[in-house]
Design a protein around this motif. Structure first.
Motif: not given
Length: 318
Positions: A93-104, A194-201, A209-210
């Motif tokens: 739960a405290q580890e980092r992951f990319g969030f992708a579109s959940t940030i929206k 970043d904004v989309e689509p670079a926030l997935n990088d 972006n995590t």
């Protein structure tokens, strides 16, 4: 404030408030490691000021999720809170992951908070180049004459439209504006750069972006708190999450029949994620974040990974 205190506040607000909206603001979550190895420890059940000593301990599902990670060669992050009982499930739960579109969902929540309903009727236009640069744009590409700001917000949540999201972000101060808004809620983990689509990088070992599962669950509790949004806007956000066209194969697929799921999905490359409010027919809502990534950066995301994780977590809380 310690995590048991956060849990107690969340439970009290949800039980005494609206079933799908009364959520208490969380305290700041602790700084999050960038490691990708050991499973994070479950939330402490030790009492703190203002809490009782009978708070239920975190439920351990590390064996089940560890087996799933090994089977699908992936890393799975979970943070779940049963707002009726206070029970918690956590895994990495405290580890980092990319969030992708959940940030929206958080971008749209901040828009609803900042922009009055009348101003959301502003007509917004864009160019063909904007559509091309955004990549995935099923709604905005079909409306070259433009849409209202409210329609863009709905498209960002329900259809995960990238250009709609970028236009929403533009209105709230861009990536920095949203990061600052989440920090004001106590989130010291999420870093939207970043904004989309670079926030997935997402670069391994870097924070850009995590987020962490714990941070996103706390954020979702906070934005549904009475007073953060008006009741009408809170209901509107949850309605859009109920109609999220991209989430059927994720938490919904892992939830028992008859349970209601309001969610926002995300995915890019090896990442597949979902944040959700899950409500059993005769129980209080469960606030749930599932963030996953395959260990092979060239592997495709796996809907199955999220659905099966959701099934394990919801069974444990059921």
């Amino acid at each position: 404030m310690t995590r048991p205190a956060v849990r107690a506040r969340a439970v009290a607000a949800l039980v005494l408030g609206l079933m799908l909206a009364g959520c208490a603001a969380p305290a700041a979550d602790p700084p999050s490691p960038t490691t990708t190895g050991a499973t994070s420890a479950p939330a402490s059940a030790a009492p703190s000021a203002g809490t009782t000593s009978d708070a239920p301990p975190a439920i351990d599902v590390s064996a089940e999720l560890g087996a799933l990670e090994e089977e699908l060669d992936a890393r799975v992050g979970v943070s779940a809170l049963d707002t009726g009982t206070g029970a918690v499930v956590e895994h990495r739960a405290q580890e980092r992951f990319g969030f992708a579109s959940t940030i929206k969902v958080f971008a749209v929540a901040e828009l609803l908070r900042r922009v009055p309903p009348a101003e959301r009727e502003e007509h917004v236009t864009w160019t063909d180049a904007d559509v091309a640069a955004a990549g995935y744009a099923p709604v905005t590409s079909a409306h070259p004459g433009g849409l209202t700001l409210a329609q863009l917000a709905e498209a960002a949540v329900r259809e995960s439209d990238n250009l709609a999201t970028n236009l929403v972000l533009e209105r709230i101060g861009g990536p920095a504006g949203l990061t600052e808004a989440l920090a004001a809620l106590g989130d010291r983990s999420t870093r939207l750069v970043d904004v989309e689509p670079a926030l997935n990088d997402v670069v391994p070992g870097e924070e850009a972006n995590t987020t962490t599962p714990a941070a996103f669950t706390a954020d979702l509790l906070a934005v549904l708190e009475p007073g953060y949004l008006t009741e009408a806007d809170r209901d509107l956000l949850l309605t859009w999450m109920s109609g999220n066209a991209t989430g059927d194969a994720l938490v919904r697929a892992g939830a028992p029949e008859g349970w209601e799921v309001q969610d926002k999905s995300g995915g890019a490359g090896p990442m597949r994620n979902d944040v959700a409010v899950v409500t059993p027919p005769d129980g209080a809502p469960i606030v749930l974040t599932i963030l996953t990534t395959r260990n092979d950066p060239d592997a495709p995301w796996a809907d199955e990974l999220v659905a099966r994780t959701a099934a394990v977590v919801l069974e444990a809380l059921g």
